[in-house]
Scaffold this motif. Structure first.
Motif, PDB file in Angstrom:
ATOM      1  N   PRO A 207      -3.454 -13.190  10.055  1.00  0.00           N
ATOM      2  CA  PRO A 207      -2.141 -13.843  10.111  1.00  0.00           C
ATOM      3  C   PRO A 207      -1.570 -13.742  11.534  1.00  0.00           C
ATOM      4  CG  PRO A 207      -2.045 -11.806   8.793  1.00  0.00           C
ATOM      5  CD  PRO A 207      -3.473 -11.992   9.197  1.00  0.00           C
ATOM      6  N   HIS A 210       1.958 -10.815  13.040  1.00  0.00           N
ATOM      7  CA  HIS A 210       1.905  -9.408  13.412  1.00  0.00           C
ATOM      8  C   HIS A 210       1.123  -9.250  14.712  1.00  0.00           C
ATOM      9  CE1 HIS A 210       3.875  -7.674  10.053  1.00  0.00           C
ATOM     10  NE2 HIS A 210       2.982  -8.031   9.151  1.00  0.00           N
ATOM     11  N   PHE A 234      -7.604 -15.770   5.858  1.00  0.00           N
ATOM     12  CA  PHE A 234      -8.897 -15.110   5.690  1.00  0.00           C
ATOM     13  C   PHE A 234      -9.517 -15.517   4.361  1.00  0.00           C
ATOM     14  CE2 PHE A 234     -11.618 -11.905   3.869  1.00  0.00           C
ATOM     15  CZ  PHE A 234     -12.535 -11.734   4.885  1.00  0.00           C
ATOM     16  N   PHE A 255     -10.963  -7.067   5.512  1.00  0.00           N
ATOM     17  CA  PHE A 255     -11.826  -8.216   5.849  1.00  0.00           C
ATOM     18  C   PHE A 255     -13.294  -7.794   5.776  1.00  0.00           C
ATOM     19  CE2 PHE A 255      -8.872 -10.860   8.896  1.00  0.00           C
ATOM     20  CZ  PHE A 255      -7.881 -10.863   7.944  1.00  0.00           C
ATOM     21  N   SER A 280      -5.709  -1.656  12.464  1.00  0.00           N
ATOM     22  CA  SER A 280      -4.470  -1.791  11.666  1.00  0.00           C
ATOM     23  C   SER A 280      -4.422  -0.771  10.537  1.00  0.00           C
ATOM     24  CB  SER A 280      -4.256  -3.192  11.076  1.00  0.00           C
ATOM     25  OG  SER A 280      -4.298  -4.176  12.054  1.00  0.00           O
ATOM     26  N   MET A 305      -0.186   0.168  17.351  1.00  0.00           N
ATOM     27  CA  MET A 305       0.993  -0.021  16.509  1.00  0.00           C
ATOM     28  C   MET A 305       1.918  -1.053  17.141  1.00  0.00           C
ATOM     29  SD  MET A 305       2.792   3.680  17.086  1.00  0.00           S
ATOM     30  CE  MET A 305       3.978   3.441  15.785  1.00  0.00           C
ATOM     31  N   THR A 306       2.826  -1.587  16.323  1.00  0.00           N
ATOM     32  CA  THR A 306       3.700  -2.649  16.791  1.00  0.00           C
ATOM     33  C   THR A 306       4.436  -2.238  18.068  1.00  0.00           C
ATOM     34  OG1 THR A 306       3.953  -3.416  14.547  1.00  0.00           O
ATOM     35  CG2 THR A 306       5.645  -4.099  16.098  1.00  0.00           C
ATOM     36  N   MET A 310      -2.105  -2.036  21.538  1.00  0.00           N
ATOM     37  CA  MET A 310      -3.269  -1.179  21.331  1.00  0.00           C
ATOM     38  C   MET A 310      -3.197   0.054  22.220  1.00  0.00           C
ATOM     39  SD  MET A 310      -4.732  -2.611  18.891  1.00  0.00           S
ATOM     40  CE  MET A 310      -3.071  -2.943  18.368  1.00  0.00           C
ATOM     41  N   GLY A 407      -3.787  -3.749   5.571  1.00  0.00           N
ATOM     42  CA  GLY A 407      -3.307  -3.971   6.943  1.00  0.00           C
ATOM     43  C   GLY A 407      -1.806  -4.181   7.022  1.00  0.00           C
ATOM     44  N   TYR A 408      -1.137  -4.275   5.882  1.00  0.00           N
ATOM     45  CA  TYR A 408       0.323  -4.414   5.897  1.00  0.00           C
ATOM     46  C   TYR A 408       0.964  -3.055   5.650  1.00  0.00           C
ATOM     47  CZ  TYR A 408      -0.108  -9.508   5.541  1.00  0.00           C
ATOM     48  OH  TYR A 408      -0.387 -10.827   5.786  1.00  0.00           O
ATOM     49  N   ASN A 470       5.235  -9.773  -1.956  1.00  0.00           N
ATOM     50  CA  ASN A 470       4.187  -9.454  -2.926  1.00  0.00           C
ATOM     51  C   ASN A 470       3.381  -8.205  -2.564  1.00  0.00           C
ATOM     52  OD1 ASN A 470       4.482 -11.197  -4.950  1.00  0.00           O
ATOM     53  ND2 ASN A 470       2.862 -12.621  -4.343  1.00  0.00           N
ATOM     54  N   PHE A 471       3.116  -8.031  -1.253  1.00  0.00           N
ATOM     55  CA  PHE A 471       2.263  -6.892  -0.894  1.00  0.00           C
ATOM     56  C   PHE A 471       2.982  -5.555  -1.106  1.00  0.00           C
ATOM     57  CE2 PHE A 471       4.315  -8.141   3.085  1.00  0.00           C
ATOM     58  CZ  PHE A 471       4.713  -6.930   3.631  1.00  0.00           C
ATOM     59  N   LYS A 475       0.851  -1.852  -7.428  1.00  0.00           N
ATOM     60  CA  LYS A 475      -0.285  -2.314  -8.232  1.00  0.00           C
ATOM     61  C   LYS A 475      -0.276  -1.560  -9.565  1.00  0.00           C
ATOM     62  CE  LYS A 475      -2.121  -4.934  -4.858  1.00  0.00           C
ATOM     63  NZ  LYS A 475      -1.400  -6.169  -4.666  1.00  0.00           N
TER      64      LYS A 475
END
Ligand code: MCA
Ligand code: AMP
Length: 504
Positions: A207, A210, A234, A255, A280, A305-306, A310, A407-408, A470-471, A475
């Motif tokens: 995506p 990010h 993906f 992935f 991530s 990180m954001t 890197m 990854g989120y 949703n993420f 679950k």
């Protein structure tokens, strides 16, 4: 002021022959470098004509498309601050971001125009434009009428290029302010560290809201004037179809787990590949090993990180070791205890970093910013780290209460606060549990207050799904009588994690 606009750095490296392909893909049209520079000029004109001035924020929640990339470049060119938002965010989440960042313009999908326009009005955003996944909408309609040349606005190294929101362990999300120099320095480091070379083709499936997909992947390609095979999302089969035409692929661990589930992942499919990178979230050793056995390629894991882009990477030349994140890039790193005292080599502490890649601070949160920096300027990452005898850094855990799912990032506190507001709920605790596909999955433990008869897990899930991405939806939900606490009254999350794991 010396001009440090990041766009100019890319532009200077675009190929002499600008008819060369910049973006192509099975679901998109083909774009040359001159298409990119002309369309970004047109969009930059439009953004300025819409009232945005240098330093203003442009919030963007749109499906992945090359036009969205062009919009990012247009913002850089016009000296605007790009503020990408995850497409999974729901109205309540968006309202917070718009209210906090006070953008001049918001760009959204035409399908959510009504909802976003309402939020924009409430939060004082003057202009709403639209863009869909095929690149259609009022943004491109109006931009097409603009001039195809635009003089990129000069920016200083310290001027903001982007704000990316990261959730917080306490309270609301924080907008990480990234400058032109933060982004440029990190992009140049990665381009060098990963040996980008003439003829490289990047297969892009991440995506673009990010750091990983937007900065790490795209910046390397732009600096290299590389063609990007641009997938709109993906999908393991589509990735495999396009691998033979590619040389570089970047992904989150999920992935690689999904690619390994495909019989088509073979040495032959990877015959032209030069580099696979992962990050991530932690890449499991079994994924690393299985991938090497199947493809002959050793995944290069890196860590970031954001707030800093890197930070470390496994070496391009030399051993890439599973379970490690390699060595520092062009930033200083140290490992310290909670008290700030540097730990001995081989001991576990929290990774602290300092360098040109480290962000300028959190948007309008000086106290939160100050709390995360040491007096000598080191930023406290919150990641537990150990430097091995071999000199490789290993991320061994997190001091921050964070779950990384596919990854989120998901901060338990945000979900707990939300569940606690649900009628019939006394309290809740959210933890991460190992998940074969997403690495970690969100799991919630909920204590009813007895005011609602037979509160069910599905009720809790439905309540969250309506308002949060949703993420972030657990679950699995457990309805329990109480939460385990220590003598200090603190919830024992380890016990909850063990209980959730025992169920798998
Ligand atoms: C989708 N779902 C998820 C996730 N993604 N649940 C938990 N975690 C997720 N990551 C939900 C869906 O909404 C759906 O729910 C159900 O799970 C199954 O969806 P599925 O079709 O399997 O998902 P998908 O659409 O294929 O997406 C999975 C994905 C995606 C491709 C792995 O999550 C993804 O692109 N992740 C990459 C994230 C990323 O780029 N992170 C970089 C951040 P329902 O059935 O209810 O609808 S940058 C960063 O972290 C730093 C800087 C760094 O170091 O890079
Ligand atoms: P974000 O806030 O989305 O930028 O996520 C950054 C966090 O992802 C870091 O603080 C780490 O906890 C985690 N992370 C990123 N890369 C890795 C990696 N290779 N191994 C372990 N954790 C990682």
């Amino acid at each position: 002021m010396q001009n440090k606009n990041l766009y100019d750095l890319f532009d200077a490296r675009f190929p002499e022959d600008r008819t060369q392909t910049a973006f192509e893909g099975p679901e998109i049209a083909t774009y040359s470098f001159s298409d990119i520079s002309e369309a970004s000029a047109q969009m930059a004109h439009l953004l300025c004509a819409s009232g945005a001035e240098p330093g203003d924020r442009v919030a963007v929640q749109v499906a992945k498309s090359v036009e969205a990339v062009i919009l990012y470049l247009a913002c850089l060119r016009a000296g605007l601050v790009y503020l990408p938002l995850n497409t999974a965010y729901k109205a309540a989440e968006i309202e917070y971001f718009l209210g906090d960042a006070t953008p001049a313009i918001v760009v959204c999908d035409p399908a959510s125009l009504q909802e976003i326009a309402g939020i924009a009005e409430k939060t004082g955003v003057a202009k709403v434009l639209t863009l869909d996944g095929e690149g259609r909408g009022s943004l491109t309609d109006h931009a097409k009428k603009q001039d195809t040349s635009f003089e990129t606005v000069a920016r200083g190294a310290d001027d903001l290029a982007a704000i990316l929101y990261t959730s917080g362990t306490t309270g609301r999300s924080k907008g990480a302010m990234l400058t032109h120099d933060n982004l440029a320095s990190n992009a140049l480091s990665l381009h060098r560290a990963w040996h980008f070379e003439k003829g490289d083709v990047l297969l892009h499936a991440l995506p673009i809201f990010h750091v990983h997909g937007l900065f790490v992947a795209l910046h390397c390609a732009l600096l290299n004037a590389s063609k990007v095979i641009f997938l709109t999302k993906f999908d393991a089969e589509t990735v495999l179809d396009n691998l033979p035409q590619s040389t570089v692929f970047m992904g989150v661990p999920t992935f690689y787990v999904r690619l390994l589930a495909e019989p088509g992942l073979t040495k032959e499919a990877c015959r032209n590949m030069r580099l696979f990178t992962a990050g991530s979230a932690p890449l499991l050793e079994e994924t690393f090993t299985a991938f090497e056995t199947r493809t002959g390629h050793v995944i290069l894991e890196r860590y970031g990180m954001t707030e800093a882009g890197m930070i470390t990477t496994n070496p391009y030349e030399g051993a890439r070791k599973a379970g490690t994140v390699g060595f520092p890039l062009d930033n200083d790193v140290r490992i310290a205890g909670e008290d700030g005292k540097i730990v001995k080599d081989g001991e576990i502490g929290i990774l602290e970093i300092k360098g040109p890649n480290v962000f300028k601070g959190y948007w309008q949160m000086p106290e939160k910013t100050a709390a995360e920096f040491r007096p000598d300027g080191y930023f406290i990452t919150g990641d537990m780290c150990r430097k091995g005898e071999d000199g490789y850094y290993r991320i061994v855990g997190r001091s921050k209460d964070l779950i990384i799912s596919g990854g989120y990032n998901v901060y338990p506190k945000e979900i707990e606060s939300f569940i606690d507001e649900m009628p019939g709920v006394a309290e809740s605790a959210v933890v991460g549990r190992a998940h074969p596909d997403f690495g970690e999955a969100v799991v919630a433990f909920v204590v009813p207050d007895g005011t609602v008869k037979s509160l069910k897990p599905a009720d809790v899930t439905a309540f969250i799904k309506e308002k949060l991405s949703n993420f972030k939806v657990p679950k699995q939900v457990y309805i329990v009588d109480d939460l385990p606490r220590n003598t200090m009254g603190k919830v024992q999350k380890n016990q909850l994690r063990d209980r959730a794991m025992a169920d798998t």
